[in-house]
Design a protein around this motif. Structure first.
Motif, PDB file in Angstrom:
ATOM      1  N   TYR A  48       0.848  -1.182   0.000  1.00 29.13           N
ATOM      2  CA  TYR A  48       0.000   0.000   0.000  1.00 29.13           C
ATOM      3  C   TYR A  48       0.882   1.229   0.000  1.00 29.13           C
ATOM      4  N   ASN A  49       0.599   2.157  -0.897  1.00 28.50           N
ATOM      5  CA  ASN A  49       1.332   3.423  -0.951  1.00 28.50           C
ATOM      6  C   ASN A  49       0.357   4.573  -0.802  1.00 28.50           C
ATOM      7  N   ALA A  50       0.567   5.369   0.205  1.00 31.74           N
ATOM      8  CA  ALA A  50      -0.220   6.583   0.369  1.00 31.74           C
ATOM      9  C   ALA A  50       0.608   7.818  -0.009  1.00 31.74           C
ATOM     10  N   LEU A  51       1.912   7.693   0.118  1.00 30.78           N
ATOM     11  CA  LEU A  51       2.818   8.802  -0.196  1.00 30.78           C
ATOM     12  C   LEU A  51       3.749   8.413  -1.335  1.00 30.78           C
ATOM     13  N   ASP A  52       4.333   9.409  -1.984  1.00 36.72           N
ATOM     14  CA  ASP A  52       5.257   9.166  -3.083  1.00 36.72           C
ATOM     15  C   ASP A  52       6.468   8.374  -2.602  1.00 36.72           C
ATOM     16  N   GLY A  53       6.965   7.539  -3.493  1.00 38.23           N
ATOM     17  CA  GLY A  53       8.190   6.834  -3.184  1.00 38.23           C
ATOM     18  C   GLY A  53       8.030   5.336  -3.287  1.00 38.23           C
ATOM     19  N   LEU A  54       9.064   4.675  -2.823  1.00 34.43           N
ATOM     20  CA  LEU A  54       9.153   3.222  -2.947  1.00 34.43           C
ATOM     21  C   LEU A  54       8.960   2.556  -1.592  1.00 34.43           C
ATOM     22  N   GLU A  55       8.096   1.546  -1.577  1.00 30.88           N
ATOM     23  CA  GLU A  55       7.899   0.725  -0.383  1.00 30.88           C
ATOM     24  C   GLU A  55       8.405  -0.674  -0.698  1.00 30.88           C
ATOM     25  N   GLU A  56       9.272  -1.175   0.168  1.00 36.61           N
ATOM     26  CA  GLU A  56       9.846  -2.498  -0.102  1.00 36.61           C
ATOM     27  C   GLU A  56       9.407  -3.500   0.952  1.00 36.61           C
ATOM     28  N   GLY A  58      10.321  -7.398   1.229  1.00 34.28           N
ATOM     29  CA  GLY A  58      10.936  -8.611   0.717  1.00 34.28           C
ATOM     30  C   GLY A  58      11.239  -8.497  -0.764  1.00 34.28           C
ATOM     31  N   ARG A  59      10.761  -9.465  -1.546  1.00 35.31           N
ATOM     32  CA  ARG A  59      11.036  -9.467  -2.982  1.00 35.31           C
ATOM     33  C   ARG A  59      10.139  -8.485  -3.738  1.00 35.31           C
ATOM     34  N   PHE A  60       9.104  -8.012  -3.066  1.00 34.35           N
ATOM     35  CA  PHE A  60       8.139  -7.114  -3.723  1.00 34.35           C
ATOM     36  C   PHE A  60       8.372  -5.671  -3.283  1.00 34.35           C
ATOM     37  N   SER A  61       8.287  -4.769  -4.250  1.00 33.82           N
ATOM     38  CA  SER A  61       8.360  -3.334  -3.965  1.00 33.82           C
ATOM     39  C   SER A  61       7.241  -2.645  -4.727  1.00 33.82           C
ATOM     40  N   SER A  62       6.761  -1.559  -4.173  1.00 29.48           N
ATOM     41  CA  SER A  62       5.740  -0.788  -4.880  1.00 29.48           C
ATOM     42  C   SER A  62       6.116   0.671  -4.846  1.00 29.48           C
ATOM     43  N   PHE A  63       5.846   1.329  -5.961  1.00 32.92           N
ATOM     44  CA  PHE A  63       6.223   2.729  -6.126  1.00 32.92           C
ATOM     45  C   PHE A  63       4.997   3.554  -6.451  1.00 32.92           C
ATOM     46  N   LEU A  64       4.995   4.788  -5.980  1.00 33.65           N
ATOM     47  CA  LEU A  64       3.885   5.695  -6.259  1.00 33.65           C
ATOM     48  C   LEU A  64       4.406   7.079  -6.614  1.00 33.65           C
ATOM     49  N   SER A  65       3.795   7.659  -7.651  1.00 32.32           N
ATOM     50  CA  SER A  65       3.998   9.064  -7.979  1.00 32.32           C
ATOM     51  C   SER A  65       2.618   9.696  -8.098  1.00 32.32           C
ATOM     52  N   ARG A  66       2.239  10.436  -7.085  1.00 31.49           N
ATOM     53  CA  ARG A  66       0.901  11.037  -7.084  1.00 31.49           C
ATOM     54  C   ARG A  66       0.762  12.106  -8.165  1.00 31.49           C
ATOM     55  N   SER A  67       1.838  12.815  -8.443  1.00 30.21           N
ATOM     56  CA  SER A  67       1.755  13.871  -9.464  1.00 30.21           C
ATOM     57  C   SER A  67       1.525  13.281 -10.845  1.00 30.21           C
ATOM     58  N   ASP A  68       1.998  12.061 -11.056  1.00 29.21           N
ATOM     59  CA  ASP A  68       1.817  11.392 -12.349  1.00 29.21           C
ATOM     60  C   ASP A  68       0.639  10.427 -12.348  1.00 29.21           C
ATOM     61  N   SER A  69      -0.027  10.282 -11.209  1.00 28.45           N
ATOM     62  CA  SER A  69      -1.124   9.309 -11.071  1.00 28.45           C
ATOM     63  C   SER A  69      -0.673   7.947 -11.571  1.00 28.45           C
ATOM     64  N   TYR A  70       0.442   7.515 -11.040  1.00 24.49           N
ATOM     65  CA  TYR A  70       1.127   6.323 -11.567  1.00 24.49           C
ATOM     66  C   TYR A  70       1.773   5.559 -10.431  1.00 24.49           C
ATOM     67  N   GLY A  71       1.736   4.274 -10.562  1.00 25.96           N
ATOM     68  CA  GLY A  71       2.435   3.427  -9.618  1.00 25.96           C
ATOM     69  C   GLY A  71       2.884   2.155 -10.305  1.00 25.96           C
ATOM     70  N   TYR A  72       3.764   1.435  -9.660  1.00 27.48           N
ATOM     71  CA  TYR A  72       4.140   0.126 -10.204  1.00 27.48           C
ATOM     72  C   TYR A  72       4.468  -0.835  -9.081  1.00 27.48           C
ATOM     73  N   LEU A  73       4.344  -2.091  -9.419  1.00 32.90           N
ATOM     74  CA  LEU A  73       4.727  -3.188  -8.535  1.00 32.90           C
ATOM     75  C   LEU A  73       5.956  -3.845  -9.147  1.00 32.90           C
ATOM     76  N   LEU A  74       6.980  -4.010  -8.343  1.00 26.77           N
ATOM     77  CA  LEU A  74       8.236  -4.602  -8.812  1.00 26.77           C
ATOM     78  C   LEU A  74       8.432  -5.936  -8.106  1.00 26.77           C
ATOM     79  N   LEU A  75       8.581  -6.976  -8.872  1.00 24.36           N
ATOM     80  CA  LEU A  75       8.807  -8.298  -8.308  1.00 24.36           C
ATOM     81  C   LEU A  75      10.220  -8.741  -8.694  1.00 24.36           C
ATOM     82  N   GLN A  76      11.015  -9.043  -7.689  1.00 22.16           N
ATOM     83  CA  GLN A  76      12.403  -9.447  -7.944  1.00 22.16           C
ATOM     84  C   GLN A  76      12.562 -10.939  -7.681  1.00 22.16           C
TER      85      GLN A  76
END
Lengths: 113, 116
Positions: A48-56, A58-76
């Motif tokens: 869950y991301n409420a603020l901009d930036g990367l949350e890690e 374990g192997r999963f990370s999630s990123f949020l950019s509120r100004s771009d209305s964009y996020g991604y899930l990164l699986l390593q």
């Protein structure tokens, strides 16, 4: 209203890294969540991301950019068991002023040997 | 972590039967619970938002008299599919959010409903 876009399918090799993007439109943004769902099962919460930036986590990370209305899930370090559908979900505000969560259509990830 | 229990997990019944599904938050209080329906290979569609002690808020196109929701306590919400028909066959999933703080939802294991 609220809407989300994410790719319908992604294929990646075991051990690799994959990024699943999500763009959204909403009023009154509260947060962006990611869920994993295996065939026949219920969704399980990943991040869950409420603020901009990367949350890690374990192997999963999630990123949020509120100004771009964009996020991604990164699986390593992909594993075969990561083959599943991944949903992004945005919590915003509906026309009545209440919080509402809307899910994307899901990205089916297939991990191949 | 937060646990949401949903029961039953699987129901098969005849057309015209009413089916009740329970959703419980086991280790937290949930002022609000959500009921979703998911058809095969599709996303989750929010049916209604269940509010403890008040009427549920239904999404557009969802029949209130068909899908009765009761949220009598901070840990229990029920969905009753009244006079179910084959087209009501689906995967029904509840979720709950902790009352306090800006936390995400946690889902129950879902109920697979098959109407013959």
């Amino acid at each position: 209203g609220q809407s989300l876009e994410q790719p319908s399918e992604v294929t990646a090799v075991e051990g690799a890294i994959v990024q699943i993007n999500c763009t959204y439109q909403t009023s009154g943004f509260y947060g962006l969540s990611w869920y994993q769902q295996h065939d026949g099962g219920a969704p399980t919460f990943l991040s869950y991301n409420a603020l901009d930036g990367l949350e890690e986590t374990g192997r999963f990370s999630s990123f949020l950019s509120r100004s771009d209305s964009y996020g991604y899930l990164l699986l390593q370090e992909l594993q075969m068991k990561d083959s599943a559908s991944y949903f992004c979900a945005v919590r915003g505000r509906n026309s009545g002023g209440y919080q509402k969560v809307t899910f994307g259509t899901g990205t089916k990830l297939q991990v191949i040997p | 972590g937060a646990v949401v229990s949903q029961h039953p997990s699987w129901v098969i019944c005849k057309s015209g039967t009413s089916v009740k599904i329970e959703c419980r938050s086991l280790d937290f209080q949930a002022t609000t619970m959500f009921w979703y329906r998911q058809f095969p290979k599709q996303s989750l569609m929010l049916m209604a938002t269940s509010n403890e002690g008040s009427k549920a808020t239904y999404e557009q196109g969802v029949e209130k008299d068909k899908f009765l929701i009761n949220h009598a306590s901070l840990t229990l919400s029920t969905l009753t599919v009244t006079s179910a028909h084959p087209e009501d066959s689906s995967f029904y999933i509840c979720s709950a959010k902790d009352t306090w703080g800006n936390q995400p939802q946690h889902f129950g294991d879902g109920t697979r409903l098959s109407i013959l």
